[in-house]
Design an enzyme around this catalytic site. Structure first.
Site, PDB file in Angstrom:
ATOM      1  N   ASN A 152       0.807  -1.225   0.000  1.00  0.00           N
ATOM      2  CA  ASN A 152       0.000   0.000   0.000  1.00  0.00           C
ATOM      3  C   ASN A 152       0.841   1.277   0.000  1.00  0.00           C
ATOM      4  O   ASN A 152       0.427   2.277  -0.571  1.00  0.00           O
ATOM      5  CB  ASN A 152      -0.998  -0.016   1.156  1.00  0.00           C
ATOM      6  CG  ASN A 152      -0.342  -0.210   2.491  1.00  0.00           C
ATOM      7  OD1 ASN A 152       0.816  -0.632   2.580  1.00  0.00           O
ATOM      8  ND2 ASN A 152      -1.065   0.083   3.537  1.00  0.00           N
ATOM      9  N   GLU A 249       5.021  -4.496  11.732  1.00  0.00           N
ATOM     10  CA  GLU A 249       3.998  -3.462  11.516  1.00  0.00           C
ATOM     11  C   GLU A 249       2.841  -4.134  10.804  1.00  0.00           C
ATOM     12  O   GLU A 249       2.923  -4.411   9.602  1.00  0.00           O
ATOM     13  CB  GLU A 249       4.562  -2.330  10.645  1.00  0.00           C
ATOM     14  CG  GLU A 249       5.641  -1.507  11.311  1.00  0.00           C
ATOM     15  CD  GLU A 249       5.139  -0.683  12.468  1.00  0.00           C
ATOM     16  OE1 GLU A 249       3.916  -0.554  12.650  1.00  0.00           O
ATOM     17  OE2 GLU A 249       5.985  -0.172  13.217  1.00  0.00           O
ATOM     18  N   CYS A 283      -3.160   0.684   6.783  1.00  0.00           N
ATOM     19  CA  CYS A 283      -3.193  -0.207   7.953  1.00  0.00           C
ATOM     20  C   CYS A 283      -3.843   0.456   9.160  1.00  0.00           C
ATOM     21  O   CYS A 283      -4.509  -0.192   9.952  1.00  0.00           O
ATOM     22  CB  CYS A 283      -1.778  -0.623   8.304  1.00  0.00           C
ATOM     23  SG  CYS A 283      -0.676   0.799   8.418  1.00  0.00           S
ATOM     24  N   GLU A 461       8.285   2.066  14.111  1.00  0.00           N
ATOM     25  CA  GLU A 461       9.001   2.734  13.045  1.00  0.00           C
ATOM     26  C   GLU A 461       8.960   4.228  13.344  1.00  0.00           C
ATOM     27  O   GLU A 461       8.184   4.697  14.169  1.00  0.00           O
ATOM     28  CB  GLU A 461       8.358   2.427  11.682  1.00  0.00           C
ATOM     29  CG  GLU A 461       8.453   0.943  11.390  1.00  0.00           C
ATOM     30  CD  GLU A 461       8.346   0.551   9.925  1.00  0.00           C
ATOM     31  OE1 GLU A 461       7.260   0.709   9.356  1.00  0.00           O
ATOM     32  OE2 GLU A 461       9.360   0.078   9.368  1.00  0.00           O
TER      33      GLU A 461
HETATM   34  P1  NAD Z   1       1.083  -9.652   3.390  1.00  0.00           P
HETATM   35  O1  NAD Z   1       1.191 -10.082   4.799  1.00  0.00           O
HETATM   36  O2  NAD Z   1       0.368 -10.501   2.437  1.00  0.00           O
HETATM   37  O3  NAD Z   1       2.543  -9.461   2.758  1.00  0.00           O
HETATM   38  C1  NAD Z   1       3.480  -8.577   3.319  1.00  0.00           C
HETATM   39  C2  NAD Z   1       4.868  -8.929   2.834  1.00  0.00           C
HETATM   40  O4  NAD Z   1       5.268 -10.165   3.429  1.00  0.00           O
HETATM   41  C3  NAD Z   1       4.971  -9.152   1.317  1.00  0.00           C
HETATM   42  O5  NAD Z   1       6.192  -8.590   0.880  1.00  0.00           O
HETATM   43  C4  NAD Z   1       4.986 -10.670   1.191  1.00  0.00           C
HETATM   44  O6  NAD Z   1       5.646 -11.135   0.042  1.00  0.00           O
HETATM   45  C5  NAD Z   1       5.746 -11.054   2.441  1.00  0.00           C
HETATM   46  N1  NAD Z   1       5.511 -12.428   2.926  1.00  0.00           N
HETATM   47  C6  NAD Z   1       4.399 -13.188   2.767  1.00  0.00           C
HETATM   48  N2  NAD Z   1       4.571 -14.383   3.396  1.00  0.00           N
HETATM   49  C7  NAD Z   1       5.804 -14.358   3.966  1.00  0.00           C
HETATM   50  C8  NAD Z   1       6.556 -15.281   4.752  1.00  0.00           C
HETATM   51  N3  NAD Z   1       6.058 -16.467   5.088  1.00  0.00           N
HETATM   52  N4  NAD Z   1       7.777 -14.926   5.180  1.00  0.00           N
HETATM   53  C9  NAD Z   1       8.291 -13.709   4.881  1.00  0.00           C
HETATM   54  N5  NAD Z   1       7.636 -12.795   4.125  1.00  0.00           N
HETATM   55  C10 NAD Z   1       6.408 -13.110   3.675  1.00  0.00           C
HETATM   56  O7  NAD Z   1       0.491  -8.179   3.452  1.00  0.00           O
HETATM   57  P2  NAD Z   1       0.029  -7.251   2.242  1.00  0.00           P
HETATM   58  O8  NAD Z   1      -1.209  -7.840   1.701  1.00  0.00           O
HETATM   59  O9  NAD Z   1       1.188  -6.970   1.344  1.00  0.00           O
HETATM   60  O10 NAD Z   1      -0.281  -5.887   2.985  1.00  0.00           O
HETATM   61  C11 NAD Z   1      -1.498  -5.632   3.603  1.00  0.00           C
HETATM   62  C12 NAD Z   1      -1.383  -5.831   5.092  1.00  0.00           C
HETATM   63  O11 NAD Z   1      -0.321  -5.067   5.610  1.00  0.00           O
HETATM   64  C13 NAD Z   1      -2.608  -5.357   5.830  1.00  0.00           C
HETATM   65  O12 NAD Z   1      -2.946  -6.261   6.852  1.00  0.00           O
HETATM   66  C14 NAD Z   1      -2.177  -4.031   6.416  1.00  0.00           C
HETATM   67  O13 NAD Z   1      -2.911  -3.635   7.529  1.00  0.00           O
HETATM   68  C15 NAD Z   1      -0.753  -4.285   6.711  1.00  0.00           C
HETATM   69  N6  NAD Z   1       0.002  -3.041   6.780  1.00  0.00           N
HETATM   70  C16 NAD Z   1       0.501  -2.624   7.979  1.00  0.00           C
HETATM   71  C17 NAD Z   1       1.184  -1.431   8.074  1.00  0.00           C
HETATM   72  C18 NAD Z   1       1.735  -0.940   9.395  1.00  0.00           C
HETATM   73  O14 NAD Z   1       2.608  -0.092   9.378  1.00  0.00           O
HETATM   74  N7  NAD Z   1       1.281  -1.413  10.525  1.00  0.00           N
HETATM   75  C19 NAD Z   1       1.377  -0.655   6.932  1.00  0.00           C
HETATM   76  C20 NAD Z   1       0.869  -1.115   5.727  1.00  0.00           C
HETATM   77  C21 NAD Z   1       0.186  -2.310   5.664  1.00  0.00           C
END
Ligand code: NAD
Length: 487
Positions: A152, A249, A283, A461
């Site tokens: 995002n 995060e 998020c 962060e």
């Molecule tokens: P996701 O969990 O599907 O993926 C996040 C990242 O993790 C990607 O780069 C993915 O390739 C990687 N990944 C997936 N499985 C993994 C594993 N087993 N080991 C290591 N890496 C792995 O999340 P998304 O769909 O990309 O993003 C949306 C989510 O992120 C939402 O839940 C949102 O709330 C959260 N988010 C949080 C913040 C924050 O700062 N708290 C900011 C933005 C998004």
């Protein structure tokens, strides 16, 4: 429309590829068109990136903090100078409206580089006096850190992770989300142009398995993930089992509480920012909007009027205020939650449909959506939807709303709108959330910590807190007298 980078990965100062890696199509979410194709990292690529980081890190760590900071601040200037071009890349990658990416995305990364580039020189250890003998502490880097990004805020995520890591004397291997691989490569080029030595910021593309390979690599000292709670559990578990440092995060279902005495225009504006910015894919979004009984109906009327006026469409048109969702899967997920909300008995007050937009039939658009008559147990009020779907809930008293707001496994964010400032501070103090706002929503300046309570994460962060999380503490006792040994 094409956005093909020179190669998939950036390692040790060069673009590299290994075409044996699984293809990663980069899809422009407004049309469904493939604008680039990259390759997921093979084992060899992961190894090269980690090795380059390991090699480069010690010499970088030996520089004075102010010298490291200078490189980061130069990179911040280049980011700002290339803002429009980077905003366009970010819009092609994410589908977010260009009027957002022009002001929010590269700018936020630049802020992080500038802040940590300056702050690190005054982030020092302590001196402890023992009346003659003394001790001091040193803040030392961890070594090779891995950053794993969500889709995002791709360049912001790359900046928020790499800036404190590099400022502190670490090297980083960054894996962007497979949905948005482009802007981290541009950041790598910018760091190089600013004078960052090769090997200190490497970009490796890939799916979850590549994230796993990086996070479990024996050379890696720390992993910082932005992503969903289920991914966070896996990565934190892995890091724990290998005794690596970790920052998580993660997701949220944050409450935004609006009291009767709130300024209605500001409260409506805040609720819209908290649900519709970046097409709801934030998020920290305040997706449970609790409105006190006396204001509820007027609030919903004004919210509806202003939501109807949102311009949805071509993300590259500077007048567009809302673009599509990131991809087909997210589109289906958000639409399914809209169906669930109706089935659960909430009132679909506004939106909920796929708009028909000429020339963008292949895009992943959904209207900004407002549900009213939502109750706490409904899935739309409990689960993270990650789309422009707002749930409005009524409440009567302060105690009641605090209990209901805290009744969630998440704890990323919370907001309160009221003119009664003692109440605002009292309520915020009771809310179980890491990033909170009074009379605004979703601002995340680099000077203040960002991160969650409960299932929404661990670590922070931004701010000096991030330097803490990218360093380890050495304590040194210095004897100035004789050794009092009983032997
Ligand atoms: P996701 O969990 O599907 O993926 C996040 C990242 O993790 C990607 O780069 C993915 O390739 C990687 N990944 C997936 N499985 C993994 C594993 N087993 N080991 C290591 N890496 C792995 O999340 P998304 O769909 O990309 O993003 C949306 C989510 O992120 C939402 O839940 C949102 O709330 C959260 N988010 C949080 C913040 C924050 O700062 N708290 C900011 C933005 C998004």
């Amino acid at each position: 429309m094409k956005a093909q980078p020179q190669a998939s990965h950036y390692i040790n100062g060069s673009f590299v590829d290994d075409e044996r890696g699984k293809p990663i199509p980069v899809i422009y979410p407004a049309t469904g068109e493939i604008v680039a194709t990259l390759h997921s990292a093979t084992e060899n690529i992961v190894e090269l990136a980690v090795e380059a980081a390991r090699e480069a890190q010690p010499a970088w760590a030996r520089l004075k903090p102010v010298e490291r900071g200078r490189v980061l601040r130069r990179a911040a200037d280049i980011l700002r100078a290339r803002n429009d071009e980077l905003a366009r890349i970010e819009t092609l990658d994410t589908g977010k409206a260009i009027q957002e990416t022009l002001v929010a995305d590269p700018a936020s990364a630049a802020d992080a580089l500038e802040f940590f580039g300056g702050a690190v020189a005054s982030f020092n250890g302590d001196y402890v006096d023992f009346g003659g003998s003394f001790a001091y502490t040193r803040r030392e880097p961890l070594g090779v850190c891995v950053g794993i990004g969500a889709w995002n805020y791709p360049i912001q995520g790359a900046g928020w992770k790499s800036a404190p890591a590099l400022a502190m004397g670490n090297a980083m291997v960054f894996k962007p989300s497979e949905n948005t691989p482009l802007s981290a490569l541009a950041l790598a080029e910018i760091y190089a142009e600013a004078g960052l030595p090769a090997g200190l910021f490497n970009v490796v593309q890939g799916y979850g398995d590549v994230g796993h390979a990086l996070a479990s690599h024996p050379v890696v000292a720390k992993v910082s993930l932005t992503g969903s709670v289920p991914t966070g559990r896996k990565v934190l578990g892995l890091a724990g089992s290998l005794m690596k440092h970790a920052t998580m995060e993660l997701g949220g279902k944050s409450p935004l509480i609006i009291f009767d005495d709130a300024d209605i225009e500001n409260a409506v504006g805040g609720a819209m920012l908290a649900n519709f910015y970046s097409t709801g894919q934030v998020c920290s979004n305040g997706t449970r909007v609790f409105v006190q009984e006396g204001l509820h109906d007027r609030f919903v009327d004004r919210l509806t009027e202003r939501t109807k006026a949102i311009r949805i469409g071509d993300p590259l048109d500077p007048d567009t205020q809302m673009g599509p969702l990131i991809n087909k899967a997210q589109h289906e997920k958000v639409l399914s939650y809209i169906t669930i909300g109706k089935e659960e008995g909430a009132t679909l007050h506004y939106g909920g449909a796929v708009p028909s937009l000429q020339g963008f039939e292949g895009g992943f658009f959904v209207e900004p959506t407002i549900f009213t008559d939502v109750s706490d147990g409904m899935r739309i009020a409990r689960e993270e939807i990650f789309g422009p779907v707002m749930s409005v809930l009524r409440f009567a008293s302060e105690d009641e709303v605090v209990t209901r707001a805290n009744d969630t496994e998440y704890g990323l964010s919370a907001g309160v709108f009221t003119r009664d400032l003692p109440r605002a501070h009292r309520v915020i103090a009771e809310l179980q959330a890491g990033s909170c706002w009074i009379n605004n929503y979703n601002l995340a300046p680099v000077e203040i910590p960002f991160g969650g309570y409960k299932q929404s994460g661990i670590g922070r962060e931004n701010s000096l807190a991030a330097l803490d999380h990218y360093s380890q503490l050495k304590s040194v006792y210095v004897e100035t007298g004789d050794v009092a040994s009983p032997y």
